[in-house]
Design a protein around this motif. Structure first.
Motif, PDB file in Angstrom:
ATOM      1  N   UNK A  76      -3.452   7.258  55.437  1.00  9.65           N
ATOM      2  CA  UNK A  76      -3.286   8.217  54.269  1.00  9.65           C
ATOM      3  C   UNK A  76      -2.314   8.760  54.501  1.00  9.65           C
ATOM      4  N   UNK A  77      -1.757   9.799  55.553  1.00  5.66           N
ATOM      5  CA  UNK A  77      -1.197  10.849  56.127  1.00  5.66           C
ATOM      6  C   UNK A  77       0.408  10.396  55.908  1.00  5.66           C
ATOM      7  N   UNK A  78       0.447   8.811  55.892  1.00  6.98           N
ATOM      8  CA  UNK A  78       2.576   8.765  55.638  1.00  6.98           C
ATOM      9  C   UNK A  78       2.185   8.879  54.020  1.00  6.98           C
ATOM     10  N   UNK A  79       1.022   7.648  53.510  1.00  7.70           N
ATOM     11  CA  UNK A  79       1.033   7.654  52.144  1.00  7.70           C
ATOM     12  C   UNK A  79       1.047   8.618  51.436  1.00  7.70           C
ATOM     13  N   UNK A  80       0.271   9.705  51.711  1.00  3.73           N
ATOM     14  CA  UNK A  80       0.242  11.019  50.715  1.00  3.73           C
ATOM     15  C   UNK A  80       1.757  11.533  50.399  1.00  3.73           C
ATOM     16  N   UNK A  81       2.118  11.711  51.500  1.00  3.76           N
ATOM     17  CA  UNK A  81       3.516  11.901  51.622  1.00  3.76           C
ATOM     18  C   UNK A  81       4.403  10.567  50.874  1.00  3.76           C
ATOM     19  N   UNK A  82       4.200   9.535  50.838  1.00  4.85           N
ATOM     20  CA  UNK A  82       4.988   8.809  50.047  1.00  4.85           C
ATOM     21  C   UNK A  82       4.310   9.265  48.066  1.00  4.85           C
ATOM     22  N   UNK A  83       3.674   9.672  48.088  1.00  2.00           N
ATOM     23  CA  UNK A  83       2.624   9.450  46.879  1.00  2.00           C
ATOM     24  C   UNK A  83       3.765  10.763  47.007  1.00  2.00           C
ATOM     25  N   UNK A  84       3.877  11.547  47.454  1.00  2.00           N
ATOM     26  CA  UNK A  84       4.863  13.124  47.356  1.00  2.00           C
ATOM     27  C   UNK A  84       6.091  13.157  46.520  1.00  2.00           C
ATOM     28  N   UNK A  85       6.839  12.242  46.642  1.00  2.00           N
ATOM     29  CA  UNK A  85       8.008  11.538  46.795  1.00  2.00           C
ATOM     30  C   UNK A  85       8.936  11.507  47.646  1.00  2.00           C
ATOM     31  N   UNK A  86       8.699  12.017  48.599  1.00  3.75           N
ATOM     32  CA  UNK A  86       9.615  11.719  50.214  1.00  3.75           C
ATOM     33  C   UNK A  86      10.182  10.323  49.428  1.00  3.75           C
ATOM     34  N   UNK A  87      11.491  11.015  49.660  1.00  4.03           N
ATOM     35  CA  UNK A  87      12.782   9.785  49.327  1.00  4.03           C
ATOM     36  C   UNK A  87      12.551   8.615  50.647  1.00  4.03           C
ATOM     37  N   UNK A  88      12.521   9.391  51.947  1.00  2.00           N
ATOM     38  CA  UNK A  88      12.862   8.668  53.155  1.00  2.00           C
ATOM     39  C   UNK A  88      11.326   8.807  54.491  1.00  2.00           C
ATOM     40  N   UNK A  89      10.690   8.314  54.674  1.00  2.00           N
ATOM     41  CA  UNK A  89       9.598   9.034  55.374  1.00  2.00           C
ATOM     42  C   UNK A  89       9.582   8.447  56.958  1.00  2.00           C
ATOM     43  N   UNK A  90      10.075   8.796  58.037  1.00  2.00           N
ATOM     44  CA  UNK A  90       9.501   8.499  59.468  1.00  2.00           C
ATOM     45  C   UNK A  90       8.568   8.357  59.371  1.00  2.00           C
ATOM     46  N   UNK A  91       7.704   8.019  60.508  1.00  2.00           N
ATOM     47  CA  UNK A  91       7.003   7.750  60.915  1.00  2.00           C
ATOM     48  C   UNK A  91       7.276   8.858  62.478  1.00  2.00           C
ATOM     49  N   UNK A  92       5.901   8.846  63.524  1.00  2.00           N
ATOM     50  CA  UNK A  92       6.053   9.260  64.401  1.00  2.00           C
ATOM     51  C   UNK A  92       7.010   8.465  65.133  1.00  2.00           C
ATOM     52  N   UNK A  93       7.429   9.213  66.454  1.00  2.00           N
ATOM     53  CA  UNK A  93       8.384   8.025  67.518  1.00  2.00           C
ATOM     54  C   UNK A  93       7.256   6.979  67.596  1.00  2.00           C
ATOM     55  N   UNK A  94       7.997   6.002  67.379  1.00  3.28           N
ATOM     56  CA  UNK A  94       7.779   4.096  67.948  1.00  3.28           C
ATOM     57  C   UNK A  94       8.207   3.819  69.389  1.00  3.28           C
ATOM     58  N   UNK A  95       6.626   3.966  70.350  1.00  5.45           N
ATOM     59  CA  UNK A  95       7.086   3.794  71.462  1.00  5.45           C
ATOM     60  C   UNK A  95       8.298   2.554  72.063  1.00  5.45           C
ATOM     61  N   UNK A  96       8.863   2.015  72.673  1.00  2.45           N
ATOM     62  CA  UNK A  96       9.276   0.686  72.867  1.00  2.45           C
ATOM     63  C   UNK A  96       8.677   0.794  74.663  1.00  2.45           C
ATOM     64  N   UNK A  97       7.663   1.472  75.113  1.00  3.26           N
ATOM     65  CA  UNK A  97       6.553   0.725  76.476  1.00  3.26           C
ATOM     66  C   UNK A  97       6.005   1.295  76.618  1.00  3.26           C
ATOM     67  N   UNK A  98       4.873   0.843  77.338  1.00  3.32           N
ATOM     68  CA  UNK A  98       3.775   1.435  76.958  1.00  3.32           C
ATOM     69  C   UNK A  98       3.520   2.861  77.981  1.00  3.32           C
ATOM     70  N   UNK A  99       4.867   2.958  78.375  1.00  6.37           N
ATOM     71  CA  UNK A  99       4.460   4.167  79.987  1.00  6.37           C
ATOM     72  C   UNK A  99       5.995   4.229  79.466  1.00  6.37           C
ATOM     73  N   UNK A 100       5.761   4.572  78.312  1.00  8.80           N
ATOM     74  CA  UNK A 100       6.970   5.425  77.797  1.00  8.80           C
ATOM     75  C   UNK A 100       6.641   6.122  76.291  1.00  8.80           C
TER      76      UNK A 100
END
Length: 348
Positions: A41-65
């Motif tokens: 819902x959150x990112x979909x709304x910004x895509x519908x709002x016409x943002x050209x490029x959407x970054x998700x929040x930081x994706x952790x490369x390690x569970x403890x990171x």
């Protein structure tokens, strides 16, 4: 047409405009770091709002990171399916999608985790003292970024960004205030940069010749720390390694109150773009279309990253278009009332 709303191409990827949604922590995944309906819902709304490029929040490369509980992960192949579904959704709404990958280092806010850092220096005197990562552990850390890049590719992301900012692990290695090592990963700027160099090399082996960004903290706001001039050196190395754009944020190494004002981080983006000849992204209290357009028209940056304003207004691009007296594409379901898009004068 304004520059803000005109297409932008980088490494063969065409963005429909120059508005980028910045990565911002949502802390809305489960403990396993998987995508939830919140993200759709959150990112979909910004895509519908016409943002050209959407970054998700930081994706952790390690569970403890992870930066905190509820962060999205990319440390396991189990994450790929959910991320793929989310990128497919945003693509269907006309947006391109970016994955920012990183490790929180000493600032991981997770119960029971032994935090790692380049040196055993706490963030504040009251913070836990992190464990200094051993030299022999670094190759596996580097590989974790490579595996994350491969998963991002498999999940359908269009852009990959390395998070070397905001006081997290790679920023800690780059900053002389957090890195006091005397081995090959600390000392002068070249040795502090070494882990970033190795990660870029490893990431490109998996990511291929796709757009690669790096987010930096252009200044530590503290004597003895990094400044924008420091990143003229780091930035040249990044460009030589094939980085396509430097995303210029700031701060995070020390607990310092920053005097923020509209566009306060733009000068760093302007400096690196002018002196290095690399594309840059401007971020930091960019509030309206005219402000964003000024940044682009004056050659201060190539893309405008919008954070808090896009949290307040998922349709910020439409608001910016109104500010610039421009017309942008209307999502077909919103054409029910004719040519007016989201006109607040209309009643249900």
């Amino acid at each position: 047409m304004s520059l803000l709303l005109s297409p932008f191409e980088i490494k063969g990827l065409k963005l429909k405009n120059r508005v980028v949604m910045s990565p911002m922590c949502m802390h809305s995944a489960g403990e396993d770091g998987l995508v939830t309906d919140w993200h759709r819902v959150h990112y979909g709304a910004r895509a519908l709002g016409q943002a050209g490029l959407i970054f998700f929040e930081t994706l952790a490369v390690h569970e403890d990171g992870r930066i905190g509980q509820g962060d999205l992960g990319i440390w396991s192949d189990d994450h790929v399916s959910g991320l793929r579904g989310l990128t497919d959704l945003l693509h269907s709404l006309g947006a391109k999608v970016g994955a920012q990958i990183g490790h929180a280092g000493r600032n991981a806010d997770l119960p029971g985790v032994v935090r790692i850092a380049p040196s055993a220096i706490p963030f504040t005197p009251q913070s836990p003292v992190p464990r200094e990562i051993a030299v022999e552990e670094i190759p596996e850390l580097v590989k974790s970024f490579g595996r994350a890049a491969r998963r991002a590719r498999d999940a359908g992301f269009d852009v990959l960004e390395l998070h070397t900012a905001h006081g997290y692990l790679l920023n800690e290695f780059l900053s002389p205030l957090a890195n006091t090592r005397d081995d090959e990963y600390g000392g002068d700027a070249a040795r502090r940069y070494r882990i970033v160099r190795e990660i870029i090399e490893e990431v490109k082996r998996h990511w291929g010749d796709r757009p690669l960004f790096v987010r930096i903290s252009s200044t530590d706001y503290s004597e003895g720390g990094n400044t924008p001039d420091s990143f003229l050196e780091y930035g040249r190395w990044m460009k030589e390694q094939g980085v396509d754009l430097i995303d210029c944020s700031s701060g995070g190494i020390k607990m310092i109150k920053v005097q923020a004002y509209p566009g306060y981080q733009v000068p760093a983006a302007e400096l690196l773009r002018r002196e290095i000849g690399i594309a840059t992204g401007a971020v930091g209290l960019i509030q309206n279309g005219r402000q964003a357009e000024e940044i682009l028209q004056n050659g201060r940056a190539d893309l405008v990253f919008v954070g808090r304003q896009m949290l307040r207004d998922p349709f910020w691009v439409r608001s910016a278009a109104d500010d610039l007296k421009e017309h942008i594409e209307t999502p077909p379901p919103y054409t029910r009332y004719g040519s007016v898009w989201l006109d607040t004068r209309l009643s249900a």
